[in-house]
Design an enzyme around this catalytic site. Structure first.
Site, mmCIF file in Angstrom:
data_model
loop_
_atom_site.group_PDB
_atom_site.id
_atom_site.type_symbol
_atom_site.label_atom_id
_atom_site.label_comp_id
_atom_site.label_asym_id
_atom_site.label_seq_id
_atom_site.Cartn_x
_atom_site.Cartn_y
_atom_site.Cartn_z
ATOM 1 N N ASP A 175 0.899 -1.145 0.000
ATOM 2 C CA ASP A 175 0.000 0.000 0.000
ATOM 3 C C ASP A 175 0.938 1.195 0.000
ATOM 4 O O ASP A 175 1.591 1.486 1.005
ATOM 5 C CB ASP A 175 -0.871 0.007 1.262
ATOM 6 N N HIS A 176 1.022 1.878 -1.147
ATOM 7 C CA HIS A 176 2.093 2.875 -1.291
ATOM 8 C C HIS A 176 1.966 4.025 -0.295
ATOM 9 O O HIS A 176 2.925 4.746 -0.061
ATOM 10 C CB HIS A 176 2.172 3.388 -2.737
ATOM 11 N N HIS A 238 -6.004 2.404 2.027
ATOM 12 C CA HIS A 238 -5.334 3.621 2.509
ATOM 13 C C HIS A 238 -5.908 4.151 3.826
ATOM 14 O O HIS A 238 -5.169 4.448 4.765
ATOM 15 C CB HIS A 238 -5.424 4.733 1.472
HETATM 16 N N1 LIG Z 1 -1.392 2.579 -12.337
HETATM 17 C C1 LIG Z 1 -1.312 2.915 -11.077
HETATM 18 O O1 LIG Z 1 -0.991 4.062 -10.710
HETATM 19 C C2 LIG Z 1 -1.611 1.899 -10.006
HETATM 20 C C3 LIG Z 1 -1.585 2.304 -8.661
HETATM 21 C C4 LIG Z 1 -1.811 1.365 -7.662
HETATM 22 C C5 LIG Z 1 -2.064 0.052 -8.013
HETATM 23 N N2 LIG Z 1 -2.104 -0.323 -9.327
HETATM 24 C C6 LIG Z 1 -2.357 -1.734 -9.634
HETATM 25 O O2 LIG Z 1 -1.284 -2.235 -10.415
HETATM 26 C C7 LIG Z 1 -1.754 -3.178 -11.355
HETATM 27 C C8 LIG Z 1 -1.358 -2.721 -12.756
HETATM 28 O O3 LIG Z 1 -1.979 -1.501 -13.044
HETATM 29 P P1 LIG Z 1 -1.654 -0.658 -14.355
HETATM 30 O O4 LIG Z 1 -2.386 0.620 -14.213
HETATM 31 O O5 LIG Z 1 -0.203 -0.607 -14.619
HETATM 32 O O6 LIG Z 1 -2.361 -1.555 -15.480
HETATM 33 P P2 LIG Z 1 -2.143 -1.534 -17.053
HETATM 34 O O7 LIG Z 1 -1.576 -0.220 -17.499
HETATM 35 O O8 LIG Z 1 -3.407 -2.014 -17.669
HETATM 36 O O9 LIG Z 1 -1.002 -2.626 -17.280
HETATM 37 C C9 LIG Z 1 -1.255 -4.004 -17.235
HETATM 38 C C10 LIG Z 1 -0.018 -4.743 -17.703
HETATM 39 O O10 LIG Z 1 -0.289 -6.136 -17.717
HETATM 40 C C11 LIG Z 1 0.171 -6.672 -18.943
HETATM 41 N N3 LIG Z 1 -0.618 -7.846 -19.298
HETATM 42 C C12 LIG Z 1 -1.959 -7.894 -19.529
HETATM 43 N N4 LIG Z 1 -2.320 -9.156 -19.858
HETATM 44 C C13 LIG Z 1 -1.188 -9.911 -19.835
HETATM 45 C C14 LIG Z 1 -0.911 -11.279 -20.077
HETATM 46 N N5 LIG Z 1 -1.871 -12.149 -20.421
HETATM 47 N N6 LIG Z 1 0.358 -11.702 -19.969
HETATM 48 C C15 LIG Z 1 1.356 -10.850 -19.639
HETATM 49 N N7 LIG Z 1 1.153 -9.542 -19.372
HETATM 50 C C16 LIG Z 1 -0.105 -9.076 -19.480
HETATM 51 C C17 LIG Z 1 0.022 -5.538 -19.930
HETATM 52 O O11 LIG Z 1 0.906 -5.637 -21.011
HETATM 53 P P3 LIG Z 1 0.623 -6.313 -22.429
HETATM 54 O O12 LIG Z 1 -0.670 -5.796 -22.919
HETATM 55 O O13 LIG Z 1 1.815 -5.874 -23.209
HETATM 56 O O14 LIG Z 1 0.616 -7.761 -22.176
HETATM 57 C C18 LIG Z 1 0.470 -4.372 -19.071
HETATM 58 O O15 LIG Z 1 1.873 -4.298 -19.062
HETATM 59 C C19 LIG Z 1 -3.267 -3.272 -11.143
HETATM 60 O O16 LIG Z 1 -3.545 -4.318 -10.279
HETATM 61 C C20 LIG Z 1 -3.599 -1.948 -10.486
HETATM 62 O O17 LIG Z 1 -4.752 -2.034 -9.683
HETATM 63 C C21 LIG Z 1 -1.877 0.570 -10.317
#
Ligand SMILES: NC(=O)c1ccc[n+]([C@@H]2O[C@H](COP(=O)([O-])OP(=O)(O)OC[C@H]3O[C@@H](n4cnc5c(N)ncnc54)[C@H](OP(=O)(O)O)[C@@H]3O)[C@@H](O)[C@H]2O)c1
Length: 484
Positions: A175-176, A238
């Site tokens: 939890d950042h 949070h």
């Molecule tokens: N973004 C934030 O600020 C943030 C903050 C807190 C928590 N989170 C959490 O972090 C996680 C990621 O969030 P995000 O915003 O970075 O999501 P995102 O931008 O949708 O990225 C998802 C990633 O997963 C990869 N992926 C999807 N299907 C895949 C598969 N079958 N095999 C391998 N790779 C696959 C995608 O790449 P490809 O399409 O190239 O496969 C992409 O790199 C989530 O659980 C989110 O709740 C995010």
């Protein structure tokens, strides 16, 4: 021993906006262990160099104080392995690539789950079946991003899946918020000083308010947000984390299990409510315009604002309400904890307006965007008579400490590399958090609930929220940060 960080979800938003900029900043300040490798895995087909080029652009944008001269040395540690989590052969190739990069030697390996939550289980199962969690060639750790489940049942299921492959000591639920300097400073404020402890209890504290307000609407996250709502998005993680660090007892030592034991005790002390009581213990709202956001059901009753009253039934806090509130499209972006102290038993200086009396005797801990602490108290205005004015003592991080404040992900990533889990949630902690929030989610989504109150974007939530506080003889601390 060398270190390898394997990022599942390498081409995603979290990786480019937070993880790699944090690792770059650590490398630049000399804090990243020498020889740490970063290996990205996702489906997009990229070479090492192509991923480095993409990350150069995003890191330039997101790492404060980016310095082009320090990039090439850091970039040399970045590698990319294309593959699909659903394809076992791709994961076998990833395993081989890691072994090649580690030259068959020992290494501390961190698997970072930066993918959508539906991939957590398949990745964990694959790591297990390929023997990649076994610690014969060095520690193996796994970082799990939020959301950790969507309710108690799914959180339990995810814990069971994790524990089938990893021991609890290998699991880091992130939890950042806990990586923020000002959140960790709450522990310093409370446990490295003696002046606050005597008043940090039911005898002197009237109530506690914890607010996480966002100025932005849901934007492009409409699809996710409409199924999550404010309770799952902000309260289970949070807000309860902030409540725990505010209310916990001093741990016997600053070590992961000692700290986490005290945090869990706070959650265990939170009074459980039945469905009828839940309705009276909170207010929900939805900002006007939410229903036309992309990805949102036009008939949605999803709350974008919530306020809860929780009671911590232990010797320290019995009878002191903890008010938690969060919302989208609110007046400003602010995260703050307000300790509201009791009023003097006798009003000697009747010249002070009542409103003023309520505004003094407050300790405000600002967590973001500006970080610092203010103590609000009365002062006599010079001149005749006892005219009082609200004044404050102020500590501002940026004024006190020159230079850049580390981004929250920096200390947390370093903690995972060094094996310190103090600032990460334990399995019982996340389950307990869901146990507290689940009844509110159920009650608020019940068809028997009255229509949801709306609020204008830029307000501090619906009018019902202010009325609800007023009915309890209190007011919200509705102030945007004045600290710089
Ligand atoms: N973004 C934030 O600020 C943030 C903050 C807190 C928590 N989170 C959490 O972090 C996680 C990621 O969030 P995000 O915003 O970075 O999501 P995102 O931008 O949708 O990225 C998802 C990633 O997963 C990869 N992926 C999807 N299907 C895949 C598969 N079958 N095999 C391998 N790779 C696959 C995608 O790449 P490809 O399409 O190239 O496969 C992409 O790199 C989530 O659980 C989110 O709740 C995010």
């Amino acid at each position: 021993m060398s270190h390898t960080i394997v990022i599942f979800g390498a081409s995603g938003d979290l990786t480019s906006r937070k993880l790699v900029p944090a690792l770059y900043s650590l490398a630049r300040s000399g804090d990243l262990p020498a020889g740490t490798r970063i290996v990205g895995f996702s489906r997009t087909v990229l070479t090492d160099d192509a991923w480095r080029e993409t990350l150069l652009e995003s890191t330039r944008r997101h790492a404060e104080g980016f310095d082009a001269a320090s990039w090439p040395a850091f970039a040399a540690s970045i590698h990319y392995q294309p593959g699909d989590i659903a394809n076992r052969d791709d994961l076998v190739r990833l395993k081989q690539r890691l072994e090649e990069l580690e030259l068959g030697g020992d290494a501390t390996r961190v698997y970072y789950l930066a993918t959508a939550p539906q991939f957590y289980e398949p990745v964990v199962a694959a790591l297990g079946s390929l023997g990649m969690a076994v610690e014969t060639r060095g520690p193996r750790r796994i970082v799990v991003e939020k959301p950790f489940g969507t309710d108690l049942a799914t959180a339990r299921q995810l814990n069971t899946q994790l524990h089938a492959v990893f021991a609890e000591s290998q699991v880091y639920r992130i939890d950042h918020y806990l990586g923020k300097e000002s959140v960790q400073n709450i522990l310093a404020l409370r446990f490295a000083n003696t002046i606050f402890e005597p008043v940090w209890n039911r005898r002197y504290v009237d109530h506690v308010q914890i607010t996480v307000a966002e100025e932005v609407p849901v934007g492009r996250r409409g699809g996710y947000y409409d199924s999550a709502g404010v309770l799952r998005d902000m309260f289970q993680n949070h807000l309860l984390q902030l409540l725990m660090v505010t209310a916990m007892e001093a741990p016997v030592r600053f070590q992961a299990n000692a700290v986490r034991n005290e945090k869990v005790k706070v959650l265990e002390a939170i009074r459980s409510l039945d469905l009828a009581e839940v309705a009276a213990a909170g207010v929900r709202g939805q900002y006007q315009g939410y229903l036309t956001e992309p990805g949102v059901d036009p008939a949605s009753r999803t709350p974008t604002f919530g306020a809860l009253r929780l009671e911590v039934d232990n010797w320290r806090w019995q009878g002191v309400p903890f008010y938690l509130r969060s919302g989208k499209s609110m007046s400003c972006r602010t995260t703050q904890i307000v300790i509201g102290f009791r009023q003097p038993p006798l009003e000697l200086f009747t010249t002070a307006p009542r409103r003023l009396a309520r505004e003094a005797n407050r300790l405000v801990i600002q967590i973001q965007p500006a970080e610092g602490i203010q103590l609000h108290f009365h002062t006599k205005v010079p001149g005749e008579g006892m005219q009082l004015r609200l004044t404050d003592l102020e500590f501002s991080y940026s004024r006190e400490f020159s230079g850049r404040l580390p981004e929250a992900y920096e200390p947390l990533l370093l903690d995972v590399l060094t094996g310190d889990a103090s600032l990460f949630a334990r399995s019982d902690e996340v389950e307990k958090s869901w146990e507290i929030i689940d009844p509110f989610v159920r009650a608020w989504s019940s068809v028997d609930m009255p229509p949801i109150d709306s609020y204008q974007p830029g307000d501090w939530g619906p009018q019902a929220s202010a009325d609800w506080m007023a009915a309890q003889g209190r007011t919200w601390f509705d102030m945007c940060p004045v600290l710089t």
